[in-house]
Design a protein around this motif. Structure first.
Motif, PDB file in Angstrom:
ATOM      1  N   TRP A 111       1.105  -1.300   0.292  1.00 15.80           N
ATOM      2  CA  TRP A 111      -0.023   0.075  -0.350  1.00 15.80           C
ATOM      3  C   TRP A 111       0.959   1.007  -0.312  1.00 15.80           C
ATOM      4  O   TRP A 111       0.798   2.274  -0.376  1.00 15.80           O
ATOM      5  N   SER A 147      -4.266 -20.129 -17.038  1.00 13.35           N
ATOM      6  CA  SER A 147      -2.628 -20.187 -16.925  1.00 13.35           C
ATOM      7  C   SER A 147      -2.918 -18.756 -15.378  1.00 13.35           C
ATOM      8  O   SER A 147      -3.736 -17.795 -15.300  1.00 13.35           O
ATOM      9  N   ALA A 170      -4.892  -3.277 -13.264  1.00  9.43           N
ATOM     10  CA  ALA A 170      -5.872  -2.372 -14.732  1.00  9.43           C
ATOM     11  C   ALA A 170      -7.074  -1.879 -14.675  1.00  9.43           C
ATOM     12  O   ALA A 170      -7.019  -0.836 -14.648  1.00  9.43           O
ATOM     13  N   THR A 173       1.541  -6.199 -15.753  1.00  4.61           N
ATOM     14  CA  THR A 173       1.566  -7.110 -15.786  1.00  4.61           C
ATOM     15  C   THR A 173       1.734  -8.025 -14.764  1.00  4.61           C
ATOM     16  O   THR A 173       2.737  -8.661 -14.802  1.00  4.61           O
ATOM     17  N   GLY A 174       1.415  -7.204 -13.610  1.00  4.68           N
ATOM     18  CA  GLY A 174       1.755  -8.071 -12.174  1.00  4.68           C
ATOM     19  C   GLY A 174       2.407  -8.138 -12.047  1.00  4.68           C
ATOM     20  O   GLY A 174       4.020  -7.008 -11.813  1.00  4.68           O
ATOM     21  N   ILE A 186      -0.497  -2.851 -20.559  1.00  5.39           N
ATOM     22  CA  ILE A 186      -0.769  -3.952 -20.828  1.00  5.39           C
ATOM     23  C   ILE A 186      -1.515  -4.629 -19.554  1.00  5.39           C
ATOM     24  O   ILE A 186      -0.094  -4.859 -19.069  1.00  5.39           O
ATOM     25  N   GLY A 187      -2.099  -5.680 -19.917  1.00  4.06           N
ATOM     26  CA  GLY A 187      -2.783  -6.967 -19.049  1.00  4.06           C
ATOM     27  C   GLY A 187      -3.804  -5.954 -18.809  1.00  4.06           C
ATOM     28  O   GLY A 187      -4.596  -5.056 -18.957  1.00  4.06           O
ATOM     29  N   LYS A 203      -8.951 -18.294 -12.586  1.00  2.00           N
ATOM     30  CA  LYS A 203      -7.830 -17.096 -12.358  1.00  2.00           C
ATOM     31  C   LYS A 203      -8.414 -15.696 -11.172  1.00  2.00           C
ATOM     32  O   LYS A 203      -9.459 -16.228 -10.711  1.00  2.00           O
ATOM     33  N   ARG A 213      -4.235 -10.361 -22.957  1.00  2.00           N
ATOM     34  CA  ARG A 213      -4.403 -11.678 -23.143  1.00  2.00           C
ATOM     35  C   ARG A 213      -5.569 -12.565 -23.216  1.00  2.00           C
ATOM     36  O   ARG A 213      -6.020 -12.961 -23.665  1.00  2.00           O
ATOM     37  N   THR A 214      -6.300 -12.224 -21.756  1.00  2.00           N
ATOM     38  CA  THR A 214      -6.977 -13.158 -21.191  1.00  2.00           C
ATOM     39  C   THR A 214      -8.077 -12.122 -20.637  1.00  2.00           C
ATOM     40  O   THR A 214      -7.561 -11.234 -19.985  1.00  2.00           O
ATOM     41  N   GLN A 218      -8.576  -0.878 -12.596  1.00  2.00           N
ATOM     42  CA  GLN A 218      -9.034   0.077 -11.095  1.00  2.00           C
ATOM     43  C   GLN A 218      -8.138   1.192 -11.804  1.00  2.00           C
ATOM     44  O   GLN A 218      -9.159   2.236 -11.756  1.00  2.00           O
ATOM     45  N   GLY A 252      -7.593   0.449  -5.041  1.00  2.00           N
ATOM     46  CA  GLY A 252      -7.773   0.513  -3.934  1.00  2.00           C
ATOM     47  C   GLY A 252      -8.310  -1.085  -3.685  1.00  2.00           C
ATOM     48  O   GLY A 252      -7.388  -2.176  -4.109  1.00  2.00           O
ATOM     49  N   CYS A 253      -8.326  -1.715  -2.467  1.00  2.00           N
ATOM     50  CA  CYS A 253      -9.324  -2.962  -2.369  1.00  2.00           C
ATOM     51  C   CYS A 253     -10.348  -3.513  -2.397  1.00  2.00           C
ATOM     52  O   CYS A 253     -10.912  -2.655  -2.812  1.00  2.00           O
ATOM     53  N   ASP A 254     -10.381  -4.617  -2.926  1.00  2.00           N
ATOM     54  CA  ASP A 254     -10.996  -5.889  -3.625  1.00  2.00           C
ATOM     55  C   ASP A 254     -11.999  -6.121  -2.018  1.00  2.00           C
ATOM     56  O   ASP A 254     -12.790  -7.027  -2.046  1.00  2.00           O
ATOM     57  N   TRP A 314      -1.072 -16.504 -12.050  1.00  2.00           N
ATOM     58  CA  TRP A 314       0.298 -16.455 -11.084  1.00  2.00           C
ATOM     59  C   TRP A 314       0.433 -17.503 -10.101  1.00  2.00           C
ATOM     60  O   TRP A 314       1.261 -17.833  -8.460  1.00  2.00           O
ATOM     61  N   GLY A 371      -5.367  -7.521 -15.354  1.00  2.00           N
ATOM     62  CA  GLY A 371      -5.898  -7.918 -13.604  1.00  2.00           C
ATOM     63  C   GLY A 371      -6.282  -7.308 -13.267  1.00  2.00           C
ATOM     64  O   GLY A 371      -6.899  -5.998 -13.125  1.00  2.00           O
TER      65      GLY A 371
HETATM   66  O1  N01 Z   1      -1.361  -8.883 -11.714  1.00  2.00           O
HETATM   67  P1  N01 Z   1      -2.411 -10.152 -12.888  1.00  2.00           P
HETATM   68  P2  N01 Z   1      -2.061  -7.407 -10.984  1.00  2.00           P
HETATM   69  N1  N01 Z   1       1.917  -9.716 -22.780  1.00  2.00           N
HETATM   70  O2  N01 Z   1      -1.047 -11.230 -12.858  1.00  2.00           O
HETATM   71  C1  N01 Z   1      -1.007 -10.222 -18.664  1.00  2.00           C
HETATM   72  C2  N01 Z   1      -3.454  -8.187  -6.053  1.00  2.00           C
HETATM   73  N2  N01 Z   1      -3.914  -7.011  -6.124  1.00  2.00           N
HETATM   74  O3  N01 Z   1      -1.083  -6.549 -11.032  1.00  2.00           O
HETATM   75  O4  N01 Z   1      -3.730 -13.220 -17.911  1.00  2.00           O
HETATM   76  C3  N01 Z   1       0.104  -9.621 -22.690  1.00  2.00           C
HETATM   77  O5  N01 Z   1      -3.660 -10.340 -12.077  1.00  2.00           O
HETATM   78  C4  N01 Z   1      -2.021 -10.548 -18.112  1.00  2.00           C
HETATM   79  O6  N01 Z   1      -2.111 -11.965 -18.977  1.00  2.00           O
HETATM   80  P3  N01 Z   1      -2.905 -13.191 -18.540  1.00  2.00           P
HETATM   81  C5  N01 Z   1      -4.149  -9.303  -6.114  1.00  2.00           C
HETATM   82  O7  N01 Z   1      -4.483  -9.822  -5.548  1.00  2.00           O
HETATM   83  C6  N01 Z   1      -4.840  -6.849  -5.651  1.00  2.00           C
HETATM   84  O8  N01 Z   1      -3.383  -6.846 -12.165  1.00  2.00           O
HETATM   85  O9  N01 Z   1      -1.609 -14.019 -17.413  1.00  2.00           O
HETATM   86  N3  N01 Z   1      -0.562  -9.552 -21.596  1.00  2.00           N
HETATM   87  C7  N01 Z   1      -3.025  -9.931 -16.414  1.00  2.00           C
HETATM   88  O10 N01 Z   1      -4.217 -10.093 -16.914  1.00  2.00           O
HETATM   89  C8  N01 Z   1      -3.834  -9.480  -7.845  1.00  2.00           C
HETATM   90  O11 N01 Z   1      -4.306 -11.303  -8.058  1.00  2.00           O
HETATM   91  C9  N01 Z   1      -5.590  -5.537  -5.144  1.00  2.00           C
HETATM   92  O12 N01 Z   1      -3.258 -13.639 -19.772  1.00  2.00           O
HETATM   93  C10 N01 Z   1       0.400  -9.739 -20.066  1.00  2.00           C
HETATM   94  C11 N01 Z   1      -1.701  -8.971 -16.220  1.00  2.00           C
HETATM   95  O13 N01 Z   1      -0.978  -8.765 -17.146  1.00  2.00           O
HETATM   96  C12 N01 Z   1      -2.492  -9.392  -7.642  1.00  2.00           C
HETATM   97  O14 N01 Z   1      -2.217  -8.447  -7.220  1.00  2.00           O
HETATM   98  C13 N01 Z   1      -5.676  -4.660  -6.372  1.00  2.00           C
HETATM   99  C14 N01 Z   1       2.085 -10.167 -20.341  1.00  2.00           C
HETATM  100  C15 N01 Z   1      -1.210  -9.561 -14.856  1.00  2.00           C
HETATM  101  O15 N01 Z   1      -1.949  -9.661 -14.207  1.00  2.00           O
HETATM  102  C16 N01 Z   1      -2.252  -8.785  -9.523  1.00  2.00           C
HETATM  103  O16 N01 Z   1      -2.571  -8.029  -9.345  1.00  2.00           O
HETATM  104  C17 N01 Z   1      -4.488  -4.653  -7.544  1.00  2.00           C
HETATM  105  C18 N01 Z   1       2.473 -10.314 -21.775  1.00  2.00           C
HETATM  106  N4  N01 Z   1       3.376 -10.489 -21.785  1.00  2.00           N
HETATM  107  C19 N01 Z   1      -3.850  -5.462  -7.457  1.00  2.00           C
HETATM  108  N5  N01 Z   1       2.002 -10.935 -19.515  1.00  2.00           N
HETATM  109  C20 N01 Z   1      -6.575  -5.139  -4.393  1.00  2.00           C
HETATM  110  O17 N01 Z   1      -7.748  -5.188  -4.233  1.00  2.00           O
HETATM  111  C21 N01 Z   1       1.138 -10.028 -18.058  1.00  2.00           C
HETATM  112  N6  N01 Z   1      -0.188 -10.070 -18.651  1.00  2.00           N
HETATM  113  C22 N01 Z   1      -5.730  -6.191  -2.920  1.00  2.00           C
END
Ligand code: N01
Length: 493
Positions: A52, A457, A190, A346-347, A184-185, A297, A209-210, A192, A61-63, A459, A187
């Motif tokens: 944080w 797939s 993004a 991209t996490g 890019i991404g 996921k 990607r997904t 938020q 923010g938080c989910d 993390w 998850g």
């Molecule tokens: O990361 P992610 P995040 N080319 O790994 C894509 C926590 N969190 O930072 O699904 C294209 O979830 C990847 O695609 P795919 C929470 O636990 C919590 O968003 O692998 N795309 C995906 O869409 C969360 O799970 C809060 O096919 C590429 C994205 O990047 C964790 O953090 C808030 C790629 C990565 O998504 C991570 O979240 C925010 C490529 N080469 C986060 N490589 C709370 O509320 C990756 N991707 C507590």
């Protein structure tokens, strides 16, 4: 401590904690509550907060609802809303650090790069990035699972001529207004910030990607009446917290643990219906339809993501990225997109403790021990690495429950280990290898039956598919598992 295990001085510590995020603070506060003050926290940043502190992207923010996303021992009745934003969570953690007088135990701007167990003395030698050395009898890692931003290996990325940054290292100096921005991404991060920056930029190109499963977010402001109620009748706060816990636990069981169940199917059908209702464009409808079972996921929550993707200046590209050439992103089907700024959502590299060289008994490197994937006893202890405890370690993430609940369970367990050592004047505690193997076999059998193993797939697992991040049972079971340390599980020196 009444019966110190180790002489506590500036450089010779009884307990060293790495990180002052939620885990490190929770450990420190509970040590103090147990009357143990002989600890030091090493923090690489200049403030508390961990994730944080690092994640400051717009809309961060938080989910998990605020009343549940707080320590059980430090309820907060004046959260501004049901789903808290990053500044308020950081403020809460700062408040906890101040209230329990933890800052005086923290050495800020100090990154730990190595920890070596010295078996002649049963102590950990801890090395910092600036070359200093400390010694500690007990080492607790509060590093968590999501602290190393991951930048994908894209051909030609080094030629990119615009501005680029990762969502967890947001460049607030850079103005996105009037720019063409690529994200890019898609998850949890993004989803938020996309709705916020979509309103600022000239054009936003989202590379997906997904597709994700997106639940609606039951967010609302807490009125002064709610604040009054929580303050005057704290029991109402407790009851709401319990209700939230039960709702999250229901999701843990039906969206993750039980594969192919009727509740998961009903929720998926409702989300399909809702998405098709909100999205007007047929092509976008099919792009945004997830092609895997819900829960496999991380399930995301948002009320404005789909609306943002339909703004006239927003384009969703579901074609894979082939390469980057200066300011051009070139996709596999020969799409070419000129962009000014590239944001990686991209996490994280979720290889646990990968940033620290940890060497245990017989000079064993933790990374070597974990070459087939991380595992630990109750997610906390690793055989061959005595007196090392992990918070938010392997197989302790839940996906849908408050991680603070899991961390409090771990802190409770670590305290019971420390008290056991203290009571028997032991300086050494190493979990038995066979106990650990038996435990982790059960974890892997159960994890193999969860929805995380249903063909996507994520993390949550290694490249070979071993689920190393998530806890595959109910969190009530984790509470029972970590309730009290059993002396039979350990070798004592
Ligand atoms: O990361 P992610 P995040 N080319 O790994 C894509 C926590 N969190 O930072 O699904 C294209 O979830 C990847 O695609 P795919 C929470 O636990 C919590 O968003 O692998 N795309 C995906 O869409 C969360 O799970 C809060 O096919 C590429 C994205 O990047 C964790 O953090 C808030 C790629 C990565 O998504 C991570 O979240 C925010 C490529 N080469 C986060 N490589 C709370 O509320 C990756 N991707 C507590």
């Amino acid at each position: 401590m009444n019966n110190p295990i180790f002489s506590n001085t500036e450089k010779n510590l009884e307990i060293a904690i790495i990180g002052s995020g939620i885990s490190g603070l929770c450990m420190a506060i509970n040590l103090k509550k147990a009357g143990i003050t002989t600890f030091k926290i090493f923090e690489k940043a200049d403030n508390v907060g961990g994730t944080w502190h690092d994640n400051t992207y717009p809309g961060c923010g938080c989910d998990t609802a605020s009343i549940l996303y707080s320590f059980s021992f430090e309820p907060k009745s004046d959260w501004t809303r049901n789903y808290p934003k990053q500044p308020e969570i950081l403020q809460y953690l700062e408040h906890c650090a101040d209230k329990y007088d933890i800052r005086k135990h923290i050495t800020f701007n100090t990154e730990i790069t190595g920890a070596f167990f010295e078996s002649e003395k049963n102590i950990w030698r801890i090395c910092t990035a600036s070359g200093e050395e400390y010694y500690a009898n007990i080492l607790v890692s509060g590093c968590g699972q999501l602290n190393q931003p991951k930048i994908p290996n894209i051909d030609g990325l080094e030629t990119f001529s615009g501005t680029q940054f990762h969502s967890a290292r947001w460049n607030h100096e850079h103005d996105l207004k009037d720019e063409t921005v690529a994200v890019i991404g898609t998850g949890a991060s993004a989803i938020q910030f996309i709705p916020i920056i979509a309103q600022q930029v000239k054009k936003l190109i989202v590379f997906q990607r997904t597709a994700a499963w997106v639940l609606p977010k039951l967010d609302f402001k807490f009125t002064s009446f709610i604040h009054w109620l929580g303050k005057t009748f704290p029991l109402t706060l407790r009851l709401y917290r319990w209700l939230l816990y039960l709702v999250h636990e229901f999701l843990v069981i039906y969206l993750t643990i039980k594969q192919n169940n009727i509740v998961g199917k009903m929720i998926s059908a409702l989300l399909d219906f809702q998405r098709d209702r909100v999205i007007k464009n047929e092509n976008l409808k099919s792009i945004l339809k997830p092609n895997y079972a819900i829960g496999c996921k991380r399930v995301l929550i948002s009320n404005d993501y789909y609306h943002a993707l339909q703004l006239p200046n927003v384009e969703v590209v579901a074609d894979g990225i082939k390469r980057i050439n200066q300011n051009q992103i070139i996709t596999k089907n020969s799409g070419e997109y000129s962009v000014d700024t590239l944001i990686f959502a991209t996490g994280f590299d979720t290889t646990l403790l990968s940033a620290i060289k940890i060497v245990g008994l017989n000079n064993q490197l933790l990374q070597d021990k974990w070459q087939d994937g991380a595992e630990a006893y109750k997610g906390i202890m690793i055989p061959g690495f005595p007196n090392l405890f992990m918070l938010y370690g392997p197989n302790t993430n839940t996906g849908t429950q408050s991680i603070i609940f899991m961390i409090e369970c771990q802190v409770n367990y670590i305290l019971s280990c420390i008290k056991m050592m203290q009571k028997n004047s032991q300086k050494y505690l190493d979990v038995k290898s066979d106990i650990n193997s038996e435990y982790n076999e059960k974890i892997q059998v159960a994890a193999g039956q969860t929805v995380w193993n249903s063909g996507c797939s994520s993390w949550y697992k290694t490249k070979t598919g071993k689920i190393v991040n998530n806890w595959p049972f109910s969190t009530v079971r984790y509470w029972l598992t970590t309730f009290q340390a059993n002396p039979k599980d350990f070798n004592f020196s």
